[in-house]
Scaffold this active site. Structure first.
Site, PDB file in Angstrom:
ATOM      1  N   ASN A   9      52.553 144.973 -18.148  1.00  0.00           N
ATOM      2  CA  ASN A   9      53.196 144.023 -19.048  1.00  0.00           C
ATOM      3  C   ASN A   9      54.061 144.823 -20.015  1.00  0.00           C
ATOM      4  O   ASN A   9      53.546 145.499 -20.893  1.00  0.00           O
ATOM      5  CB  ASN A   9      52.109 143.231 -19.803  1.00  0.00           C
ATOM      6  CG  ASN A   9      52.700 142.323 -20.872  1.00  0.00           C
ATOM      7  OD1 ASN A   9      53.920 142.089 -20.897  1.00  0.00           O
ATOM      8  ND2 ASN A   9      51.847 141.813 -21.750  1.00  0.00           N
ATOM      9  N   TRP A  10      55.372 144.728 -19.815  1.00  0.00           N
ATOM     10  CA  TRP A  10      56.281 145.548 -20.625  1.00  0.00           C
ATOM     11  C   TRP A  10      56.607 144.889 -21.964  1.00  0.00           C
ATOM     12  O   TRP A  10      57.341 145.445 -22.766  1.00  0.00           O
ATOM     13  CB  TRP A  10      57.545 145.871 -19.824  1.00  0.00           C
ATOM     14  CG  TRP A  10      57.268 146.769 -18.642  1.00  0.00           C
ATOM     15  CD1 TRP A  10      56.086 147.405 -18.379  1.00  0.00           C
ATOM     16  CD2 TRP A  10      58.154 147.125 -17.574  1.00  0.00           C
ATOM     17  NE1 TRP A  10      56.196 148.144 -17.224  1.00  0.00           N
ATOM     18  CE2 TRP A  10      57.442 147.991 -16.706  1.00  0.00           C
ATOM     19  CE3 TRP A  10      59.475 146.808 -17.259  1.00  0.00           C
ATOM     20  CZ2 TRP A  10      58.023 148.529 -15.552  1.00  0.00           C
ATOM     21  CZ3 TRP A  10      60.052 147.341 -16.115  1.00  0.00           C
ATOM     22  CH2 TRP A  10      59.330 148.193 -15.266  1.00  0.00           C
ATOM     23  N   LYS A  11      56.095 143.682 -22.167  1.00  0.00           N
ATOM     24  CA  LYS A  11      56.275 142.946 -23.438  1.00  0.00           C
ATOM     25  C   LYS A  11      57.749 142.988 -23.876  1.00  0.00           C
ATOM     26  O   LYS A  11      58.633 142.956 -23.032  1.00  0.00           O
ATOM     27  CB  LYS A  11      55.357 143.529 -24.516  1.00  0.00           C
ATOM     28  CG  LYS A  11      53.928 143.754 -24.040  1.00  0.00           C
ATOM     29  CD  LYS A  11      52.988 143.897 -25.185  1.00  0.00           C
ATOM     30  CE  LYS A  11      51.625 144.308 -24.681  1.00  0.00           C
ATOM     31  NZ  LYS A  11      50.586 144.122 -25.654  1.00  0.00           N
ATOM     32  N   HIS A  94      49.207 134.772 -22.466  1.00  0.00           N
ATOM     33  CA  HIS A  94      48.939 136.077 -23.087  1.00  0.00           C
ATOM     34  C   HIS A  94      48.564 135.854 -24.554  1.00  0.00           C
ATOM     35  O   HIS A  94      49.107 134.978 -25.224  1.00  0.00           O
ATOM     36  CB  HIS A  94      50.163 136.992 -22.980  1.00  0.00           C
ATOM     37  CG  HIS A  94      49.850 138.399 -23.376  1.00  0.00           C
ATOM     38  ND1 HIS A  94      49.803 138.800 -24.696  1.00  0.00           N
ATOM     39  CD2 HIS A  94      49.531 139.487 -22.633  1.00  0.00           C
ATOM     40  CE1 HIS A  94      49.463 140.084 -24.733  1.00  0.00           C
ATOM     41  NE2 HIS A  94      49.295 140.519 -23.499  1.00  0.00           N
ATOM     42  N   GLU A  96      49.288 137.276 -27.222  1.00  0.00           N
ATOM     43  CA  GLU A  96      50.367 137.311 -28.227  1.00  0.00           C
ATOM     44  C   GLU A  96      51.067 135.959 -28.288  1.00  0.00           C
ATOM     45  O   GLU A  96      51.472 135.503 -29.359  1.00  0.00           O
ATOM     46  CB  GLU A  96      51.347 138.455 -27.897  1.00  0.00           C
ATOM     47  CG  GLU A  96      50.748 139.804 -28.246  1.00  0.00           C
ATOM     48  CD  GLU A  96      51.175 140.947 -27.337  1.00  0.00           C
ATOM     49  OE1 GLU A  96      52.160 140.805 -26.588  1.00  0.00           O
ATOM     50  OE2 GLU A  96      50.501 141.999 -27.375  1.00  0.00           O
ATOM     51  N   GLU A 166      41.415 139.545 -21.171  1.00  0.00           N
ATOM     52  CA  GLU A 166      41.967 140.476 -22.144  1.00  0.00           C
ATOM     53  C   GLU A 166      41.374 140.182 -23.520  1.00  0.00           C
ATOM     54  O   GLU A 166      41.875 139.312 -24.241  1.00  0.00           O
ATOM     55  CB  GLU A 166      43.485 140.313 -22.218  1.00  0.00           C
ATOM     56  CG  GLU A 166      44.209 140.616 -20.930  1.00  0.00           C
ATOM     57  CD  GLU A 166      45.642 141.064 -21.198  1.00  0.00           C
ATOM     58  OE1 GLU A 166      45.998 142.149 -20.752  1.00  0.00           O
ATOM     59  OE2 GLU A 166      46.380 140.340 -21.875  1.00  0.00           O
ATOM     60  N   GLY A 172      46.285 146.701 -27.336  1.00  0.00           N
ATOM     61  CA  GLY A 172      47.157 147.544 -28.152  1.00  0.00           C
ATOM     62  C   GLY A 172      46.443 148.238 -29.298  1.00  0.00           C
ATOM     63  O   GLY A 172      47.082 148.784 -30.200  1.00  0.00           O
ATOM     64  N   SER A 214      43.963 148.112 -23.715  1.00  0.00           N
ATOM     65  CA  SER A 214      43.924 149.571 -23.880  1.00  0.00           C
ATOM     66  C   SER A 214      43.486 150.310 -22.617  1.00  0.00           C
ATOM     67  O   SER A 214      42.797 151.328 -22.690  1.00  0.00           O
ATOM     68  CB  SER A 214      43.045 149.950 -25.080  1.00  0.00           C
ATOM     69  OG  SER A 214      43.608 149.405 -26.265  1.00  0.00           O
ATOM     70  N   GLY A 235      49.407 147.025 -20.885  1.00  0.00           N
ATOM     71  CA  GLY A 235      50.585 147.012 -21.745  1.00  0.00           C
ATOM     72  C   GLY A 235      51.122 148.424 -21.925  1.00  0.00           C
ATOM     73  O   GLY A 235      51.833 148.956 -21.073  1.00  0.00           O
ATOM     74  N   GLY A 236      50.713 149.063 -23.031  1.00  0.00           N
ATOM     75  CA  GLY A 236      51.248 150.375 -23.422  1.00  0.00           C
ATOM     76  C   GLY A 236      51.345 151.397 -22.293  1.00  0.00           C
ATOM     77  O   GLY A 236      52.407 152.006 -22.095  1.00  0.00           O
TER      78      GLY A 236
HETATM   79  C1  PEP Z   1      48.550 143.573 -22.734  1.00  0.00           C
HETATM   80  O1  PEP Z   1      49.478 143.395 -23.478  1.00  0.00           O
HETATM   81  O2  PEP Z   1      48.360 142.740 -21.835  1.00  0.00           O
HETATM   82  C2  PEP Z   1      47.696 144.744 -22.922  1.00  0.00           C
HETATM   83  C3  PEP Z   1      46.547 144.770 -22.311  1.00  0.00           C
HETATM   84  O3  PEP Z   1      48.171 145.736 -23.745  1.00  0.00           O
HETATM   85  P1  PEP Z   1      47.542 147.233 -23.941  1.00  0.00           P
HETATM   86  O4  PEP Z   1      47.276 147.767 -22.573  1.00  0.00           O
HETATM   87  O5  PEP Z   1      48.618 147.992 -24.646  1.00  0.00           O
HETATM   88  O6  PEP Z   1      46.305 147.076 -24.740  1.00  0.00           O
END
Ligand code: PEP
Length: 249
Positions: A9-11, A94, A96, A166, A172, A214, A235-236
């Site tokens: 997920n590049w957000k 998601h 967010e 999640e 994050g 994470s 994500g990251g």
């Molecule tokens: C996400 O945004 O779906 C996510 C899991 O982010 P991260 O891996 O950065 O915690």
């Protein structure tokens, strides 16, 4: 056996040049047959990224879409427009979007039903906040997200659905759920899906449930060693080519 999925997920984090660079690095990826790779770039990068990844093993999905065919809906994107550029995969719910953009279980439900009815694959995100975990509401929150989010989905459309657990407190933050915590939640989600309607047991056994929060190259193996964890929504660590490749490896 359920296939594994590594999804990035590049957000709203990457510039077009960065997204294209990662896509170029993934284009010739050769993964074992039981692993699927997905990326979710920003809407404005979808066309370029999907052109780069056309014919590769990587599936490109949208981070959001509006549940309608072409219509007057300023600022939104229709699956019709996504399909025109070969996108048949959409992320829904998601945290967010739930937290900051008011995406409720009911809105998720409308989207999921509409997208699935069109044969579009959906990755549906669920998960509790830290306050909910600390007040022992994790399972009731997950139950509500599953029951309301998937209400009325016809049994034959679950084959296009993937769930992502999640926990909001792990997204994050660098705080990853332990493999045991994640496994417990995944097993619970599977149980909730099996109780959605008569005959849902088989669906619950075959549906892929990803963990997100994470995930990094150095913790993914222990998470994926658990029987109910079928991959990661990342994500990251998916936003840099070397760590994305590390996750897949
Ligand atoms: C996400 O945004 O779906 C996510 C899991 O982010 P991260 O891996 O950065 O915690």
């Amino acid at each position: 056996m359920r296939r594994k999925i590594i999804a990035g997920n590049w957000k709203m984090n990457l510039k077009l040049s960065e997204a294209k660079q990662i896509a170029l690095g993934l284009r010739n990826l050769s993964t074992p047959n039981h692993i699927d790779v997905m990326v979710f770039p920003s809407a404005s990068h979808l066309l370029s990224v999907s052109e780069i990844l056309e014919g590769s093993k990587v599936k490109v999905g949208a981070q959001n879409a509006y549940p309608s065919s072409l219509t007057a809906m300023t600022g939104e994107i229709s699956p019709d427009q996504l399909e025109e550029i070969g996108i048949q995969l959409i992320l829904v719910g998601h945290s967010e979007r739930r937290q900051f953009l008011g995406e409720s279980n009911e809105i998720c439900n409308q989207k999921i039903k509409y997208f699935l009815s069109r044969g579009i694959q959906v990755v549906y995100c669920v998960g509790e906040t830290l306050a909910e975990r600390e007040s022992n509401q994790t399972f009731s929150v997950l139950s509500e997200q599953i029951k309301k989010g998937l209400f009325g989905v016809p049994s034959d459309q679950f084959k296009h659905l993937v769930i992502a657990y999640e926990p909001v407190w792990a997204i994050g933050t660098g705080k990853v759920a332990s493999p045991e915590q994640a496994e417990e939640a995944h097993a619970y989600i599977r149980k909730e899906i099996s109780s959605l309607f008569v005959g849902a047991q088989t669906i619950a056994e075959s549906i892929q449930i990803l963990y997100g929060g994470s995930v990094k190259p150095d913790n993914i193996a222990s998470l994926l060693s658990k029987p109910n964890i079928d991959g990661g929504l990342v994500g990251g660590a998916s936003q840099k080519l070397d760590s994305f490749l590390g996750l897949i490896k």
